[in-house]
Design a protein around this motif. Sequence first.
Motif, PDB file in Angstrom:
ATOM      1  N   LYS A  31      13.108  28.710  38.631  1.00  0.00           N
ATOM      2  CA  LYS A  31      12.475  27.703  39.493  1.00  0.00           C
ATOM      3  C   LYS A  31      11.678  26.761  38.619  1.00  0.00           C
ATOM      4  CE  LYS A  31      11.960  30.440  43.695  1.00  0.00           C
ATOM      5  NZ  LYS A  31      11.027  31.071  44.622  1.00  0.00           N
ATOM      6  N   ALA A  32      11.481  25.546  39.111  1.00  0.00           N
ATOM      7  CA  ALA A  32      10.662  24.571  38.385  1.00  0.00           C
ATOM      8  C   ALA A  32       9.258  25.118  38.212  1.00  0.00           C
ATOM      9  CB  ALA A  32      10.632  23.249  39.144  1.00  0.00           C
ATOM     10  N   GLY A  33       8.712  24.988  37.013  1.00  0.00           N
ATOM     11  CA  GLY A  33       7.360  25.443  36.723  1.00  0.00           C
ATOM     12  C   GLY A  33       7.287  26.836  36.119  1.00  0.00           C
ATOM     13  N   LYS A  34       8.387  27.602  36.179  1.00  0.00           N
ATOM     14  CA  LYS A  34       8.394  28.935  35.573  1.00  0.00           C
ATOM     15  C   LYS A  34       8.843  28.833  34.118  1.00  0.00           C
ATOM     16  CE  LYS A  34       8.907  31.886  39.569  1.00  0.00           C
ATOM     17  NZ  LYS A  34       9.518  33.121  40.045  1.00  0.00           N
ATOM     18  N   HIS A  35       8.554  29.884  33.361  1.00  0.00           N
ATOM     19  CA  HIS A  35       8.988  29.921  31.965  1.00  0.00           C
ATOM     20  C   HIS A  35      10.509  29.895  31.922  1.00  0.00           C
ATOM     21  CE1 HIS A  35       5.044  31.902  30.413  1.00  0.00           C
ATOM     22  NE2 HIS A  35       4.817  30.959  31.296  1.00  0.00           N
TER      23      HIS A  35
END
Length: 118
Positions: A31-35
């Motif tokens: 997901k966007a924002g995850k490592h």
Amino acid sequence: FGGVSEEDALKFVTLNPAKLLHLDEYVGSIKAGKHADVVLWSGHPLSMYSRAEKTFIDGTLFFDRTADLEAREDIAAERHRLIQQMLDDKKNGGKTQKVSSQRQYRHYHCDDYEDEAR
């Protein structure tokens, strides 16, 4: 997959462990924002026949199977060259070292309190 859906089986090795470790806001799914730690497989990721083809850590290519196989060939060629050079030197009367089998191995026991770094 033990009677569970494919999606649930994948969660068993990705999202669920991240939730148990309270790291699911950072890892465990894409997901966007995850490592951006991702592995690309040669087949289904739960198949024992699949191999990791590429690994990305924080969005950077960390492992590439094709490059690894090429590096293995280069390392084998260099090893062969060095061994051949040593054999040639020995054959031509160059200095050699005697084989030393007197390696010192330290035996550790669970009752040992010493730190090897000291």
